[in-house]
Write a protein that holds these residues in place. Sequence first.
Motif, PDB file in Angstrom:
ATOM      1  N   HIS A 151     -39.920  31.333 -55.000  1.00 64.53           N
ATOM      2  CA  HIS A 151     -38.919  32.191 -54.348  1.00 64.53           C
ATOM      3  C   HIS A 151     -38.621  33.445 -55.168  1.00 64.53           C
ATOM      4  CE1 HIS A 151     -36.931  28.902 -51.641  1.00 64.53           C
ATOM      5  NE2 HIS A 151     -38.246  28.873 -51.606  1.00 64.53           N
ATOM      6  N   HIS A 153     -36.328  33.578 -57.567  1.00 59.43           N
ATOM      7  CA  HIS A 153     -34.937  33.629 -58.015  1.00 59.43           C
ATOM      8  C   HIS A 153     -34.463  32.243 -58.410  1.00 59.43           C
ATOM      9  CE1 HIS A 153     -34.534  33.334 -53.468  1.00 59.43           C
ATOM     10  NE2 HIS A 153     -34.274  32.136 -53.924  1.00 59.43           N
ATOM     11  N   HIS A 155     -32.005  28.956 -58.432  1.00 57.94           N
ATOM     12  CA  HIS A 155     -31.180  28.189 -57.500  1.00 57.94           C
ATOM     13  C   HIS A 155     -30.047  27.511 -58.259  1.00 57.94           C
ATOM     14  CE1 HIS A 155     -34.891  27.748 -54.710  1.00 57.94           C
ATOM     15  NE2 HIS A 155     -34.268  28.893 -54.539  1.00 57.94           N
ATOM     16  N   HIS A 160     -29.443  24.876 -52.095  1.00 60.55           N
ATOM     17  CA  HIS A 160     -30.118  26.043 -51.631  1.00 60.55           C
ATOM     18  C   HIS A 160     -29.272  26.713 -50.572  1.00 60.55           C
ATOM     19  CE1 HIS A 160     -34.455  27.273 -50.763  1.00 60.55           C
ATOM     20  NE2 HIS A 160     -33.962  27.890 -51.803  1.00 60.55           N
ATOM     21  N   HIS A 162     -30.128  29.497 -48.722  1.00 63.01           N
ATOM     22  CA  HIS A 162     -30.782  30.465 -47.841  1.00 63.01           C
ATOM     23  C   HIS A 162     -31.991  29.862 -47.139  1.00 63.01           C
ATOM     24  CE1 HIS A 162     -32.472  30.804 -51.919  1.00 63.01           C
ATOM     25  NE2 HIS A 162     -33.598  30.710 -51.262  1.00 63.01           N
TER      26      HIS A 162
HETATM   27 ZN   LIG Z   1     -34.717  30.219 -53.054  1.00 62.77          ZN
END
Ligand SMILES: [Zn+2]
Length: 162
Positions: A151, A153, A155, A160, A162
């Motif tokens: 992703h 980024h 977490h 999560h 998104h």
């Molecule tokens: Zn993510």
Amino acid sequence: MMNSQTRVISFHYTLTNKAGEVIDTSRDQQEPFSYLEGKSQIIPGLEKVLALLNVGDTKKIEVAAADAYGMPDAQLVVEVSRDKLPSSNEITVGDQFQASGPQGEMLLFRVLELNGDQVKLDGNHPLAGEDLVFDVEVMKIRDATNEELAHGHAHHGDGHHH
Ligand SMILES: [Zn+2]
């Protein structure tokens, strides 16, 4: 031993300007701020120092404007006619718009002034030109998960969003 694994570093911070005014803090959040190391997710002057700290360390990190949000660029202050703006609503000073900058990159422009049909916009980061001081406390350091690497980024522990 060198660790080639990308790390997730979680830290609390209080950001002040040179005058000692608090600009932002993570202390009012439930969780510290987390980032993936080496992905330019935080300003370079901060990342460089955090990389050397251990869990539990606290440090006052002074970051010169050039290593923070850069110096203001006069080219990013522009006047446009009101009908060029995406919003059909009333425009007020302080409103923000996404628009492309001189190099075609997307920037956030703030409305500085209204002059009849003309709107003066500033595409500089609000903290451009500011020397910043970060009081940080490193809360947690762990290896990034494969999902986080995919992703791009970090977490949070509770899953999560998104
Ligand atoms: Zn993510």
